[in-house]
Design a protein around this motif. Structure first.
Motif, PDB file in Angstrom:
ATOM      1  N   CYS A 271    -112.385 -24.881   7.701  1.00 32.52           N
ATOM      2  CA  CYS A 271    -113.420 -25.675   7.010  1.00 32.52           C
ATOM      3  C   CYS A 271    -114.488 -26.116   8.008  1.00 32.52           C
ATOM      4  CB  CYS A 271    -112.784 -26.902   6.348  1.00 32.52           C
ATOM      5  SG  CYS A 271    -111.623 -26.473   5.047  1.00 32.52           S
ATOM      6  N   ALA A 272    -114.060 -26.556   9.185  1.00 30.86           N
ATOM      7  CA  ALA A 272    -115.023 -27.019  10.193  1.00 30.86           C
ATOM      8  C   ALA A 272    -115.951 -25.879  10.604  1.00 30.86           C
ATOM      9  CB  ALA A 272    -114.272 -27.574  11.399  1.00 30.86           C
TER      10      ALA A 272
ATOM     11  N   VAL B 157    -113.620 -33.351  -0.144  1.00 36.24           N
ATOM     12  CA  VAL B 157    -112.660 -32.309  -0.533  1.00 36.24           C
ATOM     13  C   VAL B 157    -111.306 -32.701   0.063  1.00 36.24           C
ATOM     14  CG1 VAL B 157    -112.015 -29.869  -0.378  1.00 36.24           C
ATOM     15  CG2 VAL B 157    -114.440 -30.505  -0.601  1.00 36.24           C
ATOM     16  N   ASN B 158    -110.314 -32.801  -0.797  1.00 34.78           N
ATOM     17  CA  ASN B 158    -108.947 -33.064  -0.347  1.00 34.78           C
ATOM     18  C   ASN B 158    -108.190 -31.741  -0.288  1.00 34.78           C
ATOM     19  OD1 ASN B 158    -109.334 -35.960  -0.565  1.00 34.78           O
ATOM     20  ND2 ASN B 158    -109.182 -35.685  -2.779  1.00 34.78           N
ATOM     21  N   ILE B 159    -107.692 -31.398   0.884  1.00 33.60           N
ATOM     22  CA  ILE B 159    -106.840 -30.206   0.973  1.00 33.60           C
ATOM     23  C   ILE B 159    -105.446 -30.626   0.525  1.00 33.60           C
ATOM     24  CG2 ILE B 159    -105.860 -28.435   2.482  1.00 33.60           C
ATOM     25  CD1 ILE B 159    -108.328 -28.695   4.258  1.00 33.60           C
ATOM     26  N   THR B 160    -105.004 -30.086  -0.611  1.00 33.92           N
ATOM     27  CA  THR B 160    -103.669 -30.458  -1.106  1.00 33.92           C
ATOM     28  C   THR B 160    -102.766 -29.221  -1.036  1.00 33.92           C
ATOM     29  OG1 THR B 160    -104.229 -30.180  -3.463  1.00 33.92           O
ATOM     30  CG2 THR B 160    -104.601 -32.363  -2.479  1.00 33.92           C
TER      31      THR B 160
ATOM     32  N   ASN C 129    -110.284 -31.258  -5.175  1.00 34.20           N
ATOM     33  CA  ASN C 129    -109.071 -30.900  -4.425  1.00 34.20           C
ATOM     34  C   ASN C 129    -109.015 -29.383  -4.306  1.00 34.20           C
ATOM     35  OD1 ASN C 129    -108.091 -33.722  -4.741  1.00 34.20           O
ATOM     36  ND2 ASN C 129    -107.963 -33.103  -6.886  1.00 34.20           N
ATOM     37  N   LEU C 130    -108.731 -28.910  -3.103  1.00 30.43           N
ATOM     38  CA  LEU C 130    -108.612 -27.467  -2.865  1.00 30.43           C
ATOM     39  C   LEU C 130    -107.140 -27.188  -2.564  1.00 30.43           C
ATOM     40  CD1 LEU C 130    -110.369 -24.967  -2.770  1.00 30.43           C
ATOM     41  CD2 LEU C 130    -111.084 -25.599  -0.467  1.00 30.43           C
TER      42      LEU C 130
ATOM     43  N   GLY D 199    -112.142 -21.861   4.394  1.00 34.32           N
ATOM     44  CA  GLY D 199    -113.240 -22.708   4.879  1.00 34.32           C
ATOM     45  C   GLY D 199    -114.537 -22.433   4.142  1.00 34.32           C
ATOM     46  N   GLN D 200    -114.822 -21.169   3.856  1.00 35.10           N
ATOM     47  CA  GLN D 200    -116.075 -20.838   3.159  1.00 35.10           C
ATOM     48  C   GLN D 200    -116.079 -21.421   1.746  1.00 35.10           C
ATOM     49  OE1 GLN D 200    -118.722 -19.639   4.536  1.00 35.10           O
ATOM     50  NE2 GLN D 200    -117.855 -18.966   6.482  1.00 35.10           N
ATOM     51  N   THR D 201    -114.935 -21.420   1.087  1.00 35.25           N
ATOM     52  CA  THR D 201    -114.860 -22.007  -0.261  1.00 35.25           C
ATOM     53  C   THR D 201    -115.060 -23.519  -0.187  1.00 35.25           C
ATOM     54  OG1 THR D 201    -113.369 -20.255  -0.952  1.00 35.25           O
ATOM     55  CG2 THR D 201    -113.418 -22.216  -2.331  1.00 35.25           C
ATOM     56  N   CYS D 202    -114.435 -24.119   0.821  1.00 31.48           N
ATOM     57  CA  CYS D 202    -114.607 -25.561   1.019  1.00 31.48           C
ATOM     58  C   CYS D 202    -116.084 -25.881   1.268  1.00 31.48           C
ATOM     59  CB  CYS D 202    -113.741 -26.006   2.203  1.00 31.48           C
ATOM     60  SG  CYS D 202    -113.916 -27.746   2.589  1.00 31.48           S
TER      61      CYS D 202
END
Ligand SMILES: NC(=O)c1ccc[n+]([C@@H]2O[C@H](COP(=O)([O-])OP(=O)(O)OC[C@H]3O[C@@H](n4cnc5c(N)ncnc54)[C@H](OP(=O)(O)O)[C@@H]3O)[C@@H](O)[C@H]2O)c1
Length: 259
Positions: A23-24, A136-139, A180-181, A229-232
């Protein structure tokens, strides 16, 4: 595609490796300045350097345990007013639910529910005031589908999902979104660790277990941190301002549902 977020500021929790790092990197490629976080300082510094080389954005690494009040304060001290917050953390270890002590249950809830809520509390009003914010919460796919040994992860993250569902609606008119992703199987250190454990307990090789696991996925492969990461980054873009309160699966088709 120009994501329209060049010059914005992002905090990406737990981002020295794996999905957070993906994501970064993607946000950096979109021109967003970054606060990176992880506990191991040397790994964190190396990741910061790698992202600077690729993107030329400002990257500030903060070595801290994001689950602690001190860790959260250290991250927010270098960026008190982020435009973008990616909530991520380690996940609880695979364990039969019978073996969970009270303390480890509370730790899991702190990591995967309380910590993201505390960070949202600290950044949301400023995002609302400035009329732009992306959280965005990575779950995990385990919110939708039980995964043996990850019941604590499922429970804590489902709690977070329910908690933020109402909050997302209260700030939608301020151009602030909360989504949430949900990763399925992504090829990261964490996944490799679980494959190694499965290999040890079954007597098969790690490669065999990996091939069996990937074969369960309709896409017949694991996901990559880069595509995650690209989707985020897209969810953080100006183009995604009408998507909020959603739980978005990235699982190569693993969760078998029509809707
Ligand atoms: N990979 C998958 O297939 C998958 C699937 C479903 C859900 N998930 C979830 O997605 C999240 C990320 O998974 P991943 O696969 O990217 O894991 P990973 O490869 O193990 O990377 C985890 C990252 O988080 C950092 N971290 C862990 N605990 C931290 C803490 N307390 N404070 C600050 N940083 C911390 C780690 O750095 P340090 O160790 O140096 O702190 C590292 O940068 C986890 O919650 C995981 O359960 C992953």
């Amino acid at each position: 595609m120009d994501l329209g977020i060049k010059g914005r500021k992002a905090i990406i929790c737990a981002s020295s490796r794996g999905l957070g790092k993906g994501c970064a990197m993607a946000l950096g490629q979109a021109g967003v300045s970054l606060v990176l976080n992880g506990r191991d300082r040397s790994v964190l510094e190396a990741t910061a350097e790698e992202i600077r080389r690729v993107t030329s954005v400002a990257v500030t690494p903060v070595a801290a345990d994001i689950s602690t009040p001190e860790g959260q304060a250290a991250v927010l001290a270098v960026c008190p007013d982020p435009d973008i917050l990616i909530n991520n953390n380690g996940g609880p270890p695979h364990r039969d639910f019978r073996a969970l002590e009270r303390a480890s249950i509370l730790d899991g809830v702190t990591m995967n529910m309380v910590t993201p809520i505390e960070l949202i509390q600290k950044v949301l009003d400023n995002m609302s005031a400035q009329r732009f914010g992306r959280i965005v919460n990575i779950t995990s796919i385990s919110v939708k589908m039980p995964v043996a040994g990850l019941d604590l992860s499922s429970g804590a993250r489902a709690g977070l999902t329910a908690f933020v569902a109402g909050i997302a609606r209260t700030v939608a008119d301020r151009n602030v979104t909360i989504n949430n992703l949900l990763p399925g199987y992504f090829d990261t250190d964490r996944l490799r660790g679980s494959l190694r454990l499965a290999a040890q307990s079954s007597g098969s090789s790690e490669e065999t277990i990996a091939a069996q696991r990937a074969a369960q996925v309709p896409a017949k492969r694991f996901g990559s941190a880069a595509e995650f990461g690209q989707t985020c980054a897209f969810l953080c873009s100006v183009h995604a301002g009408y998507i909020t309160g959603q739980s978005i699966l990235m699982d190569g088709g693993l969760y078998p549902s029509t809707f």
